[in-house]
Design an enzyme around this catalytic site. Structure first.
Site, PDB file in Angstrom:
ATOM      1  N   HIS A  28       6.937   5.960   1.416  1.00 38.38           N
ATOM      2  CA  HIS A  28       7.781   4.844   0.971  1.00 38.38           C
ATOM      3  C   HIS A  28       8.681   5.296  -0.175  1.00 38.38           C
ATOM      4  CE1 HIS A  28       4.171   2.563   2.585  1.00 38.38           C
ATOM      5  NE2 HIS A  28       5.154   2.009   3.257  1.00 38.38           N
TER       6      HIS A  28
ATOM      7  N   ARG B 249      -2.488   3.503   6.457  1.00 43.41           N
ATOM      8  CA  ARG B 249      -3.776   3.428   7.158  1.00 43.41           C
ATOM      9  C   ARG B 249      -4.616   4.692   6.965  1.00 43.41           C
ATOM     10  NH1 ARG B 249      -0.638   0.092  11.120  1.00 43.41           N
ATOM     11  NH2 ARG B 249      -1.665  -1.956  11.112  1.00 43.41           N
TER      12      ARG B 249
ATOM     13  N   GLN C 211       2.951  -9.193  13.503  1.00 40.11           N
ATOM     14  CA  GLN C 211       2.929  -7.886  14.174  1.00 40.11           C
ATOM     15  C   GLN C 211       1.513  -7.332  14.328  1.00 40.11           C
ATOM     16  OE1 GLN C 211       5.448  -6.056  10.920  1.00 40.11           O
ATOM     17  NE2 GLN C 211       4.245  -4.250  11.404  1.00 40.11           N
TER      18      GLN C 211
ATOM     19  N   GLN D 278       9.712   2.312  16.209  1.00 38.54           N
ATOM     20  CA  GLN D 278      10.132   1.152  15.402  1.00 38.54           C
ATOM     21  C   GLN D 278      11.588   1.307  14.950  1.00 38.54           C
ATOM     22  OE1 GLN D 278       7.770  -1.060  12.236  1.00 38.54           O
ATOM     23  NE2 GLN D 278       8.778   0.470  10.943  1.00 38.54           N
TER      24      GLN D 278
ATOM     25  N   ALA E 261       0.868  -1.192   0.000  1.00 43.11           N
ATOM     26  CA  ALA E 261       0.000   0.000   0.000  1.00 43.11           C
ATOM     27  C   ALA E 261       0.902   1.238   0.000  1.00 43.11           C
ATOM     28  CB  ALA E 261      -0.965  -0.016   1.186  1.00 43.11           C
ATOM     29  N   LEU E 262       1.795   1.248  -0.969  1.00 44.36           N
ATOM     30  CA  LEU E 262       2.888   2.228  -0.964  1.00 44.36           C
ATOM     31  C   LEU E 262       2.380   3.635  -1.243  1.00 44.36           C
ATOM     32  CD1 LEU E 262       5.578   0.183  -2.925  1.00 44.36           C
ATOM     33  CD2 LEU E 262       5.168   0.273  -0.454  1.00 44.36           C
TER      34      LEU E 262
ATOM     35  N   ASP F 100       7.548   6.261  12.164  1.00 40.49           N
ATOM     36  CA  ASP F 100       7.506   5.176  13.150  1.00 40.49           C
ATOM     37  C   ASP F 100       8.801   5.230  13.958  1.00 40.49           C
ATOM     38  OD1 ASP F 100       4.971   3.981  12.274  1.00 40.49           O
ATOM     39  OD2 ASP F 100       6.077   3.594  10.435  1.00 40.49           O
TER      40      ASP F 100
HETATM   41  O1  PAF Z   1       6.795  -0.190   8.986  1.00 35.95           O
HETATM   42  C1  PAF Z   1       6.379  -1.214   8.391  1.00 35.95           C
HETATM   43  O2  PAF Z   1       5.794  -1.130   7.291  1.00 35.95           O
HETATM   44  C2  PAF Z   1       6.565  -2.585   9.019  1.00 35.95           C
HETATM   45  O3  PAF Z   1       6.487  -2.509  10.398  1.00 35.95           O
HETATM   46  C3  PAF Z   1       7.866  -3.269   8.573  1.00 35.95           C
HETATM   47  C4  PAF Z   1       9.088  -2.514   9.012  1.00 35.95           C
HETATM   48  C5  PAF Z   1       7.867  -3.422   7.050  1.00 35.95           C
HETATM   49  C6  PAF Z   1       7.941  -4.672   9.189  1.00 35.95           C
HETATM   50  O4  PAF Z   1       6.852  -5.457   8.787  1.00 35.95           O
END
Ligand code: PAF
Length: 286
Positions: free
Chosen positions: A42, A192, A66, A158, A37-38, A155
């Site tokens: 991205h 999202r 996840q 993350q 879903a770029l 993120d």
């Molecule tokens: O940020 C994301 O899209 C996901 O958490 C990742 C890093 C691709 C891991 O599934």
């Protein structure tokens, strides 16, 4: 006519063959892991990788580990044709889009659990989320064997979790951070965002606006608790649910702070209707 050079690999073996050939030639490999879903966020990661590396690999894998049991794994947007077209236009060399069994083979039972920076905020609200992220990133790094991997600052937590695991496991790659890409009205790009109704989309930029205003108040010397309270009230009045968190933390350790200081960063997660949005913002001083 432009000839596409994007190679598609569905299996570990196809991926490994291609990457091994580049490695033998001494080429620098950049990697952008995604769940598809770029969007232009991205694209910014891919452009950085394209500018810095000889070869660019992108993965599209909606990682089941996840997602919590009540989360959106089944309805997560899957747009592979459009994603492939975008990746081709950006000059990506290889798309790795495996089925689940290639990442989690039958009998799979290994997980990567990160402590410290994985514990607060998203870690508290989404139990298992960072274990899923850390596990899939470790597996993808092992398969792709990149020199550099690119992650978005949207993120932020993350990013810290992935840096931690790379450091702790001594993985031979560097993690590169890329600034958050925003719509003109400030809303951070996210796959999202596609869930938002037109009415919610009109309200959503308030999340970022509240962070900007909170950062200004903190910079002017106000302590965090009243700044936080004002932002929460405003969000709730405008249709957001009470935030899962609105925190001021050190951006490296995620230790909570009571007032601005160098390295302070605001973090927020809040639901608007059925959509959970997250964002963060540095609090510049001086
Ligand atoms: O940020 C994301 O899209 C996901 O958490 C990742 C890093 C691709 C891991 O599934």
């Amino acid at each position: 006519m432009e000839v596409s050079t994007l190679v598609l690999a569905r299996t570990r073996a196809e991926l490994r063959d291609r990457v091994a050939a580049w490695r033998r030639q001494g080429q620098l490999i950049g990697f952008v892991p995604t769940m598809g879903a770029l969007h232009q966020g991205h694209a910014a990661l891919v452009r950085r990788a394209r500018a810095e590396c000889d070869r660019v690999v992108v993965s599209i894998f909606v990682n089941p580990t996840q997602f919590g049991p009540n989360e959106d794994f089944d309805r997560y947007p899957r747009t592979e044709d459009a994603d492939r077209a975008l990746l081709e236009s950006l000059g990506v060399d290889l798309l790795f889009a495996p089925p689940v069994r290639e990442i989690y083979p039958p009998g799979d039972s290994t997980r990567v659990v990160v402590g410290s920076v994985a514990e607060p905020m998203e870690g508290e609200r989404r139990p298992g989320f960072f274990t899923g992220v850390a596990t899939v990133c470790t597996r993808l790094f092992a398969l792709v064997s990149p020199d550099r991997a690119y992650f978005g600052e949207k993120d932020w937590q993350q990013l810290l979790v992935v840096r931690r695991l790379v450091e702790d496991l001594g993985l031979p790659l560097t993690i590169e951070a890329v600034a958050t890409v925003r719509e003109a009205d400030g809303l951070a790009l996210s796959s999202r965002n596609a869930y938002l109704s037109p009415a919610e989309r009109a309200v959503a930029p308030l999340l970022h606006r509240c962070l900007v205003e909170a950062a200004e108040a903190l910079r002017a010397g106000e302590p965090f608790p009243p700044v936080r309270e004002r932002a929460v009230q405003r969000l709730v009045r405008s249709g957001f649910a009470a935030p899962d968190y609105l925190d001021l933390r050190d951006e490296g350790t995620l230790v909570p702070l009571a007032a601005a200081r160098p390295g302070a960063r605001l973090f927020i997660a809040a639901r608007l209707g059925a959509t959970r949005l997250i964002d963060n913002l540095a609090v510049p001083l001086g």
